[in-house]
Write a protein that holds these residues in place. Structure first.
Motif, mmCIF file in Angstrom:
data_model
loop_
_atom_site.group_PDB
_atom_site.id
_atom_site.type_symbol
_atom_site.label_atom_id
_atom_site.label_comp_id
_atom_site.label_asym_id
_atom_site.label_seq_id
_atom_site.Cartn_x
_atom_site.Cartn_y
_atom_site.Cartn_z
ATOM 1 N N ILE A 193 2.528 -14.922 -2.655
ATOM 2 C CA ILE A 193 2.616 -16.150 -3.225
ATOM 3 C C ILE A 193 3.428 -16.245 -4.582
ATOM 4 C CG2 ILE A 193 1.335 -18.150 -4.115
ATOM 5 C CD1 ILE A 193 0.162 -17.551 -1.610
ATOM 6 N N ASP A 194 3.204 -15.230 -5.390
ATOM 7 C CA ASP A 194 4.020 -15.368 -6.792
ATOM 8 C C ASP A 194 5.608 -14.668 -6.373
ATOM 9 O OD1 ASP A 194 1.060 -14.455 -8.653
ATOM 10 O OD2 ASP A 194 1.745 -16.506 -7.884
ATOM 11 N N LYS A 195 5.610 -13.992 -5.165
ATOM 12 C CA LYS A 195 6.759 -13.483 -4.945
ATOM 13 C C LYS A 195 7.187 -12.204 -5.696
ATOM 14 C CE LYS A 195 7.128 -17.115 -2.194
ATOM 15 N NZ LYS A 195 6.144 -17.037 -1.019
ATOM 16 N N GLU A 196 6.245 -11.425 -6.162
ATOM 17 C CA GLU A 196 6.793 -10.363 -7.067
ATOM 18 C C GLU A 196 7.084 -9.362 -5.998
ATOM 19 O OE1 GLU A 196 3.292 -11.323 -10.190
ATOM 20 O OE2 GLU A 196 4.235 -9.788 -10.533
ATOM 21 N N ASP A 197 7.720 -8.107 -6.690
ATOM 22 C CA ASP A 197 8.020 -7.228 -5.977
ATOM 23 C C ASP A 197 6.969 -6.394 -5.500
ATOM 24 O OD1 ASP A 197 11.247 -6.606 -7.389
ATOM 25 O OD2 ASP A 197 10.743 -7.889 -5.661
ATOM 26 N N PRO A 198 6.661 -5.937 -4.215
ATOM 27 C CA PRO A 198 5.806 -4.787 -4.170
ATOM 28 C C PRO A 198 5.595 -3.584 -4.911
ATOM 29 C CG PRO A 198 6.584 -5.644 -2.015
ATOM 30 C CD PRO A 198 7.509 -6.123 -3.056
ATOM 31 N N ALA A 199 6.677 -3.162 -5.334
ATOM 32 C CA ALA A 199 6.702 -1.908 -6.065
ATOM 33 C C ALA A 199 6.428 -2.430 -7.411
ATOM 34 C CB ALA A 199 8.210 -1.727 -5.957
ATOM 35 N N ALA A 200 6.765 -3.220 -7.950
ATOM 36 C CA ALA A 200 6.255 -3.871 -9.135
ATOM 37 C C ALA A 200 4.818 -4.105 -9.396
ATOM 38 C CB ALA A 200 7.027 -5.131 -9.981
ATOM 39 N N VAL A 201 4.397 -4.865 -8.571
ATOM 40 C CA VAL A 201 2.933 -4.921 -8.356
ATOM 41 C C VAL A 201 1.971 -3.601 -8.302
ATOM 42 C CG1 VAL A 201 1.059 -6.222 -6.994
ATOM 43 C CG2 VAL A 201 3.340 -7.233 -7.429
ATOM 44 N N LYS A 206 3.107 -0.812 -9.286
ATOM 45 C CA LYS A 206 3.088 0.055 -10.576
ATOM 46 C C LYS A 206 2.144 -0.459 -11.425
ATOM 47 C CE LYS A 206 6.695 1.172 -13.933
ATOM 48 N NZ LYS A 206 7.969 0.985 -14.319
ATOM 49 N N ASP A 207 1.939 -1.685 -11.635
ATOM 50 C CA ASP A 207 0.943 -2.514 -12.382
ATOM 51 C C ASP A 207 -0.423 -2.080 -12.220
ATOM 52 O OD1 ASP A 207 2.632 -5.749 -12.911
ATOM 53 O OD2 ASP A 207 2.872 -3.703 -13.795
ATOM 54 N N TRP A 208 -0.638 -1.970 -10.868
ATOM 55 C CA TRP A 208 -2.014 -1.759 -10.464
ATOM 56 C C TRP A 208 -2.272 -0.196 -10.712
ATOM 57 C CZ3 TRP A 208 -4.258 1.932 -6.973
ATOM 58 C CH2 TRP A 208 -5.488 1.744 -6.728
ATOM 59 N N LEU A 209 -1.475 0.752 -10.415
ATOM 60 C CA LEU A 209 -1.545 2.013 -10.958
ATOM 61 C C LEU A 209 -1.965 2.545 -12.330
ATOM 62 C CD1 LEU A 209 0.906 3.864 -8.350
ATOM 63 C CD2 LEU A 209 -1.305 4.073 -8.315
ATOM 64 N N LYS A 210 -1.056 1.552 -13.081
ATOM 65 C CA LYS A 210 -1.480 1.773 -14.549
ATOM 66 C C LYS A 210 -2.645 1.300 -14.972
ATOM 67 C CE LYS A 210 2.531 0.586 -16.888
ATOM 68 N NZ LYS A 210 3.403 -0.076 -18.045
ATOM 69 N N SER A 211 -2.888 -0.087 -14.448
ATOM 70 C CA SER A 211 -4.219 -0.329 -14.905
ATOM 71 C C SER A 211 -5.486 0.408 -14.400
ATOM 72 C CB SER A 211 -4.516 -1.884 -14.552
ATOM 73 O OG SER A 211 -4.456 -2.052 -13.129
ATOM 74 N N LEU A 228 0.851 -1.403 0.160
ATOM 75 C CA LEU A 228 0.087 0.000 -0.043
ATOM 76 C C LEU A 228 1.027 1.137 0.094
ATOM 77 C CD1 LEU A 228 -2.833 -1.220 2.294
ATOM 78 C CD2 LEU A 228 -3.060 -0.770 -0.017
ATOM 79 N N ALA A 229 2.058 1.236 0.846
ATOM 80 C CA ALA A 229 2.802 2.315 0.748
ATOM 81 C C ALA A 229 3.595 2.858 -0.535
ATOM 82 C CB ALA A 229 3.877 2.227 1.753
ATOM 83 N N SER A 230 3.693 1.516 -1.191
ATOM 84 C CA SER A 230 4.420 1.774 -2.507
ATOM 85 C C SER A 230 3.420 2.088 -3.551
ATOM 86 C CB SER A 230 4.905 0.180 -3.042
ATOM 87 O OG SER A 230 5.634 0.486 -4.087
ATOM 88 N N ILE A 231 1.968 1.913 -3.494
ATOM 89 C CA ILE A 231 0.967 2.412 -4.220
ATOM 90 C C ILE A 231 1.016 3.920 -3.947
ATOM 91 C CG2 ILE A 231 -1.352 2.655 -4.858
ATOM 92 C CD1 ILE A 231 -1.667 -0.418 -4.226
ATOM 93 N N TYR A 232 0.782 4.371 -2.677
ATOM 94 C CA TYR A 232 0.739 5.650 -2.461
ATOM 95 C C TYR A 232 2.095 6.520 -2.946
ATOM 96 C CZ TYR A 232 -2.971 4.906 1.130
ATOM 97 O OH TYR A 232 -4.286 4.446 1.703
#
Lengths: 237, 304, 220
Positions: free
Chosen positions: B285-293, B295-300, B59-63
């Motif tokens: 579960i998929d061990k993706e980086d919070p920052a990358a996830v 970023k994707d959410w913000l874009k979509s 969440l902090a990364s999203i903000y």
């Protein structure tokens, strides 16, 4: 921010008087981890060290290995072991034993190595076998060094056993970590002070042991006053 | 002669290195700005902090990235500690923005509050927060504390809600982060009349501790993908001890300007529980980086 | 506890080389600057201990106690003064720990000059400062480096704990990996900490060869 007030409130908290979170229980848990780790480490490291010191082979490797082991971060080892083996005493014993083994190994090797070669020759000369020479001549002479190594290992293990609390186990680290999570300074400080007290007590105990272990003739040779200083190793948490 | 020069040079280099490092405050490749408390002036750096669990880091990364997308300068301080540690830092201005959960925050400020529902909780929060701190818009996304059990325990003891624990609680051990006990022990007693056998600080291993039966009840956050993965059951909370827990930005007003506020409110408008759970699956579960996830959410979501 | 998670996701390692490099650099700063600071403090303190021998025992005792403090507790207690997740919170205690290691070895080194040599230098007209720079310090170098080696390795290992207060360099890999049931970063972290320690050790051994070529291969 008065230290006395903190210690006071830590000691008078009823949860710390009895029950699973009591000071007595946590100290016992902490000592239990530490003692188990030391015993395991001694079981593995001392025979190996004696052998290496006596035969004189592999000494360089031993110091190199001890150096590398000193660099391994305990927090990393503990978290890894928990992921692989689940939460339990094993998770803490593995890293603590890995921590205690190098000083014991090096001390045993150096201690035996330091025996006067003339004395060893003399022992062989009067007909003692190698094992007899090792155990009846070299080891008693090496005992003060070995105990000094054990002292270093013990202090290090006691300080580092606080890490067990990060993965949910007990011991004095529980006070430190729970205090941190709940912003309860008295608890954290109380835990830290107890660890220090424990470490100091153990150092005194070993100082006494070293005194008694030194054959009367060698007691006049003062073990260098900072050979026992924790300068050589530090908790890796 | 040359060896002497070499020796002096080496010594000089070592000492200079020490002086340089200590005088520049340590070259810090990770921090974007200084770590001094933010002062009230625009164009300053917003410090986004997070608590010490992966969802809060996400969440902090999203903000943080939402703010950066709108041109705000951001410094990130993630994975620091629990609210008990973070709150004071927010008040002093050392942190500017925290992803919070409105119900839990209200409970922290006033343990006796009985507000129910997002509107009531937020109204009380606005009244109870000290001057200088404020909450922005809440999102629909919720992540609640819970009392969770394994499917076997639920079947064995016939548990569907926390109220079903009456009469059984004294034989059961509860796991969770270290602060769970101090926060909830009294609440469970008052609302449900429950006193548990013991409280174990299982922290990040709670879900697995449930599986090994180290504890029979555990505080597993409701968006934690382990609930599905390990087939755990969260008990219903009819007395609303866990309240609503909308993800809500908590800010130090002096540190955030209108652009920043708008950016964070836009995030809250788009975030919902299903979305958050899906993101958490990618992180945990998929061990993706919070920052990358993030970023994707913000874009979509059209926010970057 | 792994539930099907592989031991090491090599792909992740490949993708995160920059990230790991950044953490390593941060870790190096957090761990090593205190060691250098400790050295700068140990020299005057060590000198004082050789000039006033009675100073040494109590100082050593104090450091003995400081050394036994669990680092996490010290970090926590410092937060109100040095701030949260700052380098200072972690570096201040690390400096003390380094000083605790370096003081005895510095004193050893400074005492290592035989009295006759010191007297010879005085006889040749060396003033006390020149004698220090030209005779005592060079002799002390092997001891200082031995102490630095232990202090550096110790510091590098200890700095990881800072992760529990928000600033631990490579220590963050352990916390993150643990929280997400993800062993890969933990392996990476352990390896990088060990490699960093080894690299620093090598640099110090080389420095000793350059600064004190007569030291040869001692058992240190």
């Amino acid at each position: 921010m008065n230290w006395f007030d903190w210690l006071n409130s830590f000691l008078s908290d009823p949860a710390h008087r009895s029950g699973p979170d009591s000071i007595a229980n946590r100290v016992l848990e902490h000592l239990a981890f530490s003692a188990e780790a030391l015993a395991l480490a001694a079981l593995v490291a001392v025979p190996l060290g004696l052998l290496i010191g006596y035969t004189g082979r592999g000494l360089f490797l031993t110091t190199a290995f001890a150096g590398v082991a000193r660099a391994l971060p305990t927090l990393g080892l503990v978290t890894l072991t928990v992921l692989l083996a689940g939460v339990g005493d094993v998770a803490v014993l593995v890293p603590l034993t890995a921590l205690a083994a190098p000083p014991l190994l090096v001390a045993a090797a150096e201690g035996v190595r330091g025996t006067d070669p003339d004395v060893r020759d003399a022992a062989r000369g009067i007909g003692l076998t190698h094992p007899q020479t090792l155990f009846q001549v070299c080891v008693p002479a090496a005992l003060p060094t070995m105990l000094a190594g054990a002292r270093t290992a013990a202090v290090q293990v006691i300080a580092t056993a606080t890490v067990a609390a990060y993965v949910g186990l007990g011991g004095l680290g529980r006070y430190v970590i729970d205090g941190l999570a709940t912003r309860n300074f008295p608890t954290t400080v109380g835990g830290a002070v107890l660890v220090v007290l424990l470490a100091v007590l153990v150092q005194l105990l070993f100082a006494l042991l070293i005194r008694f272990a030194s054959p009367p003739g060698t007691r006049t040779v003062r073990v260098d006053d900072h050979a026992g200083t924790p300068a050589l190793q530090k908790e890796s948490i | 002669m040359t060896t002497r020069l070499l020796r002096t040079a080496t010594a000089a280099v070592l000492l200079l290195g020490a002086a340089a490092c200590s005088s520049s405050g340590g070259g810090d490749p990770l921090a974007a700005g200084s770590s001094a408390p933010a002062s009230a002036a625009s164009g300053k750096t917003v410090v986004v902090g997070s608590a010490n669990f992966p969802e809060n880091v996400l969440l902090a990364s999203i903000y943080s990235q939402a703010l950066k997308a709108k041109g705000v300068k951001v410094e990130e301080k993630f994975n620091i500690g629990s609210r008990e540690v973070l709150y004071g830092q927010l008040q002093s201005g050392a942190l500017t923005v925290l992803p919070e959960y409105n119900g839990a925050l209200l409970g922290y400020l006033d343990a006796k509050s009985t507000a129910a529902g997002t509107t009531a909780v937020n109204a009380e929060l606005k009244a109870k927060l000290p001057a200088g701190l404020a909450i922005l818009d809440s999102s629909a996304a919720e992540d609640k504390d819970s009392l969770t059990v394994t499917q076997e325990t639920a079947d064995k003891l016939g548990l569907k809600s926390i109220a079903d624990l009456a009469g059984k609680a004294q034989d059961l051990a509860v796991g969770g982060p270290p602060e769970f006990k101090s926060r909830r022990e009294q609440q469970f007693k008052d609302a449900y009349g429950l006193t548990f056998k013991e409280w174990k600080p299982t922290g990040d291993t709670t879900a697995n501790a449930l599986k090994d039966n180290t504890v029979q009840l555990g505080n597993v956050f409701t968006t934690d993908p382990k609930i599905v993965q390990l087939k755990l059951v969260s008990l219903a909370d009819p007395k609303n001890v866990f309240s609503v827990q909308n993800v809500t930005p908590l800010v130090n007003q002096a540190g955030l300007d209108a652009t920043g506020t708008a950016a964070l409110n836009a995030v809250s408008a788009k975030l919902d529980t299903a979305g958050l759970t899906a993101l958490m699956k990618r992180v945990a579960i998929d061990k993706e980086d919070p920052a990358a996830v993030a970023k994707d959410w913000l874009k979509s979501s059209g926010l970057s | 506890m792994l539930d099907g998670e592989p031991l090491i996701r090599w792909h992740w390692l490949g993708d995160h080389l920059g990230y790991l490099g950044g953490l390593t650099a941060d870790h190096a700063v957090i761990a090593l600057v205190p060691v250098l600071l400790g050295l700068l403090l140990a020299l005057p303190l060590g000198l004082a201990c050789t000039r006033f021998p009675r100073l040494y025992q109590p100082l050593a005792a104090v450091f003995n106690v400081v050394y036994a403090l669990p680092s996490l507790a010290v970090f926590v207690v410092l937060i109100p003064w040095t701030g949260l997740a700052t380098q200072a919170t972690v570096m201040l205690p690390l400096t003390f720990y380094a000083l605790a290691v370096l003081l005895p070895t510095t004193v050893d080194g400074l005492r290592a000059v035989p009295v006759s040599v010191r007297q010879a230098a005085t006889a040749m007209g060396y003033g006390p400062w020149r004698r220090l720079a030209a005779v005592e310090l060079p002799v002390a170098v092997p001891y200082l480096i031995a102490g630095l080696r232990v202090a550096a390795v110790s510091s590098i290992s200890l700095a990881a704990v800072g992760a529990l207060v928000g600033r631990g360099g490579l220590g963050y890999l352990f916390v993150d990996g643990f929280q997400r049931t993800f062993p890969t970063p933990i392996f990476a972290g352990i390896l990088l900490v060990a490699l960093l320690a080894l690299a620093v050790d090598l640099v110090l051994v080389l420095a000793r060869r350059v600064l004190a070529p007569w030291a040869g291969r001692t058992a240190r």
